[in-house]
Design a protein around this motif. Sequence first.
Motif, PDB file in Angstrom:
ATOM      1  N   PRO A   1      -3.886   3.586   3.781  1.00 30.81           N
ATOM      2  CA  PRO A   1      -5.226   3.080   3.417  1.00 30.81           C
ATOM      3  C   PRO A   1      -6.283   3.463   4.442  1.00 30.81           C
ATOM      4  O   PRO A   1      -6.991   2.608   4.982  1.00 30.81           O
TER       5      PRO A   1
ATOM      6  N   ASN B   1       0.856  -1.191   0.000  1.00 31.89           N
ATOM      7  CA  ASN B   1       0.000   0.000   0.000  1.00 31.89           C
ATOM      8  C   ASN B   1       0.889   1.238   0.000  1.00 31.89           C
ATOM      9  O   ASN B   1       1.321   1.705   1.061  1.00 31.89           O
TER      10      ASN B   1
ATOM     11  N   GLN C   1      -8.527   0.366   5.556  1.00 28.86           N
ATOM     12  CA  GLN C   1      -9.103  -0.400   4.458  1.00 28.86           C
ATOM     13  C   GLN C   1      -8.455  -1.767   4.279  1.00 28.86           C
ATOM     14  O   GLN C   1      -8.940  -2.564   3.469  1.00 28.86           O
ATOM     15  N   THR C   2      -7.399  -2.049   5.015  1.00 27.25           N
ATOM     16  CA  THR C   2      -6.758  -3.363   4.900  1.00 27.25           C
ATOM     17  C   THR C   2      -7.247  -4.340   5.955  1.00 27.25           C
ATOM     18  O   THR C   2      -6.890  -5.522   5.911  1.00 27.25           O
TER      19      THR C   2
ATOM     20  N   LYS D   1     -13.571  -6.062   3.979  1.00 24.30           N
ATOM     21  CA  LYS D   1     -12.833  -4.857   4.344  1.00 24.30           C
ATOM     22  C   LYS D   1     -13.743  -3.649   4.150  1.00 24.30           C
ATOM     23  O   LYS D   1     -14.455  -3.566   3.154  1.00 24.30           O
TER      24      LYS D   1
ATOM     25  N   ARG E   1      -9.587   5.312  -7.200  1.00 24.68           N
ATOM     26  CA  ARG E   1      -9.811   4.766  -5.864  1.00 24.68           C
ATOM     27  C   ARG E   1      -9.263   5.669  -4.759  1.00 24.68           C
ATOM     28  O   ARG E   1      -9.566   5.455  -3.589  1.00 24.68           O
TER      29      ARG E   1
ATOM     30  N   ARG F   1      -9.626   6.006   5.748  1.00 27.43           N
ATOM     31  CA  ARG F   1     -10.703   6.939   5.468  1.00 27.43           C
ATOM     32  C   ARG F   1     -11.263   7.397   6.809  1.00 27.43           C
ATOM     33  O   ARG F   1     -11.366   6.594   7.748  1.00 27.43           O
TER      34      ARG F   1
ATOM     35  N   ASN G   1     -14.298  -0.117   3.062  1.00 23.53           N
ATOM     36  CA  ASN G   1     -13.602   0.809   2.174  1.00 23.53           C
ATOM     37  C   ASN G   1     -13.907   2.267   2.458  1.00 23.53           C
ATOM     38  O   ASN G   1     -13.115   3.132   2.097  1.00 23.53           O
ATOM     39  N   GLU G   2     -15.039   2.540   3.054  1.00 19.27           N
ATOM     40  CA  GLU G   2     -15.447   3.934   3.230  1.00 19.27           C
ATOM     41  C   GLU G   2     -16.371   4.062   4.416  1.00 19.27           C
ATOM     42  O   GLU G   2     -17.110   3.140   4.768  1.00 19.27           O
TER      43      GLU G   2
ATOM     44  N   ARG H   1     -16.381   2.090  -3.532  1.00 14.65           N
ATOM     45  CA  ARG H   1     -15.199   2.761  -2.984  1.00 14.65           C
ATOM     46  C   ARG H   1     -15.534   4.046  -2.225  1.00 14.65           C
ATOM     47  O   ARG H   1     -14.893   4.348  -1.230  1.00 14.65           O
ATOM     48  N   SER H   2     -16.501   4.804  -2.736  1.00 13.52           N
ATOM     49  CA  SER H   2     -16.806   6.105  -2.140  1.00 13.52           C
ATOM     50  C   SER H   2     -18.297   6.363  -2.242  1.00 13.52           C
ATOM     51  O   SER H   2     -19.003   5.716  -3.020  1.00 13.52           O
TER      52      SER H   2
END
Length: 825
Positions: free
Chosen positions: A117, A113, A132-133, A379, A479, A119, A381-382, A436-437
Amino acid sequence: MSKVSGSIANFANGVSQQAMALRLATQGDLQENAYSTIVDGLKKRPPTQFRASLGAAFSSNVYTHQINRDADERYEVILTQTGIRVFDLADGTERVVNAPTGYSYLSYNAAANPRPPYRALTVGDYTYITNQTKVVAADPSVVEQVSPSEAIINVLAGNYGKTYTITINNVKVAEYRTPDGQSAAQSPSVDVSFIARRLATGETVAMENTANDKPNGNWTWKATDTSLAANSIDAAHGWTVKVFKSTIYIKKDDGADFSIACDDGYNGNAMKALRKTVQDFADLPAYCEDKVAIEVTGSVGTEFDNYYVRFDRQDANSSIGVWREIPKPGIVKALNATTMPYVLVREANGTFTFKAATWDQRKCGDDKIAPGPSFVGEKINEVLFFKNRLGFLAGENVILSRAGSFFDFYRSTATALLDDDPIDVAATDNGVSVLRSAVASSDRLVLFADQTQFTLMGNELLTPKTASIRPSTSFQASRVARPVRAGNSIFFPVDRGQFTMIRDYKIDVNTGLADATDATGHVPQYIPGTALKIAASTHEDIVLVQADGDPSALYVYKYYWSNDQQLQASWSRWSFPGVTAILDIGFIDSQLIMVVNRGPQAFIETMEIQPGGVDPNMRFVVNLDQRIRVEDYDDRSYDPYSNETVVVVDRDMTNTDVICVTAGAPNPVLEPGLQIAILAKSSTLVTLQGDLRGVPLYFGTLYEMRYRLSTIYIRQQSSGGGVSVVTEGRLQLLQLLVQFSKTAYFRIEVTPLARDTRPYFSSGRMMGDPENRVDTINLSSGNFKVPVLSKNDRVQIDIVNDSYLPSCLLSAEWVANYVQKSKRI
């Protein structure tokens, strides 16, 4: 040969990378540190103002997040694998961050990464941070209590002349036959509590008649009656038997399984044997042993109306209680908080605490009847917030918490789907669309996957019943940088080879149809690398893009719409002398807040982006980067013999190329806007020429504005509509006339091909003007004429302002000799 002239209507449309002949006359070839406005024309970008020093410079590979709690409290959060630092955006004061369990949640594989990672999202005093991991897991150590090997007999009714029996493991172990009802004195013997005790123990004490009007013959034990106790269903033989009013509780102490049945001579309507399941909730007794769990199966044709209840007794000395809904016994009912997003909490004493959140546990059902959140095993992501619900994006699902309860992702009951229950829906498409968002826009949530955009909507009230996701557009999306909402637009980045594209996503409020136009269509190779962050201000209709290909600069998109028609689409680049990396950008109204590295130090700097703005008690803005205002008059010392003033400053300017300019004051001792000679500098003192004991001062660094005109052509209306350029013949430029307003300085550099640059300076002063006074800054409006004397496509013309003085460029006209080599038909 004939003399011709033309005009450039304005300088409002920034840079274009199209072929010269295809550009608009109002587009330039280069625009650095210039701000395109429709009010003041092309002006120098606003200066940055020093707010605070944050100490040593940060690594450029950090994650930053701004907390805008309210008008009085705003913070900058900087995250790394090893910790979190929080600074007050007002003065740069570092706040204490406590981490009771450390920062292990922030760890990640840096090799896999290249960028942090993380948010983050702030709601009130809580900032939710996701790595995010990290794969979310359930907590196997927290399970719903497993029921022992137990059963209950619920005596529902007492009937005369009926035989009540209990069978365990196919053996009749208790029997009681009620009297035939020939006498009213027999009524106590059909009381449900009496029947329960006779079956359990054979005792009659519980039915003693206080009126003493029942003959003793009615209380005798019949030879045909038997009880559980009489058949070794007792503590001595490994059984626990208790009687609670009309309920008999039976438990096998060693946990061995057993079967139980009963008969009441009344078609099963007078007594029920319950072990693990019951079909109807009404068959459950009103009195019971504490913590007994039963599955209510409901309809025979479906298993999706099943639910589980457990008896919750009021206290240890009472058999009164209620049946409360529970999760399936033995099921894992908690989330592993160390794998869930952590929270950074602003405490009442001004400190911050980074810790695992306390997430609500499962309250009902199992994974089939009332499934848990789909982010378990995925995972996150957001993190998002929509219609008073905290939300996560995991895989192809968007998961929203219970309305108003941000830590609750489980249904409250399996018997009904409530309006405030959590929402968990998947984005359906023919391909895999990992979300992703997300950006809230009006009454919908716009979701961004790698290749598709979706819309989450409900009715007026967003509920699990009304929520639905539908695909809206199919555009690639980056991303890294989050999309940002600005008015009715959502700007999102797209990786395009070695450069970044910015798309403008809009939803038609009438039809619900969406589209995303390319805002960088005329500058496809302008923003280098991948966009790291996008910031937008709806006050000023401006979007700023930070990209890793040029970490010390910002790419600026200034736009203007009127009556659904776009009248301005200007791209330009803002650079900052001395800045080695921009770490964070964010808008609060019209104020841009920046966190930057300048060499070995990090700073908080601000920029007031508003057309027509001026400094206090002045007619213009002093254009100096990292500007500070000094007004400590009592700390100054003046030497009349050398005519020097020593000024105390609160930051080290020794290694900084700064200049000093007088600032405005209500009753100025010296005219504002005059440059003062700096004679010497130290870490805390600056020596200036002249008596400046009562003069407010600005200190800062000069920066250069440069605008390069596109090649000048003769333009004419084409027969098919629009404007076309005339490239036939020779166009020999003679002179350029630039119109300006409220301007004190600029220069025009004319560079013919393979020849030296010729600079022409304009100070805005005109002879005979009564405002043209010595030791004052004169802001004038007018024209500035410069000779060009070159062929139109063999000359470069730049308009430059490298001073602290203002310039506002409105338009231009040109005069040329045109030699037509053929006749146009």
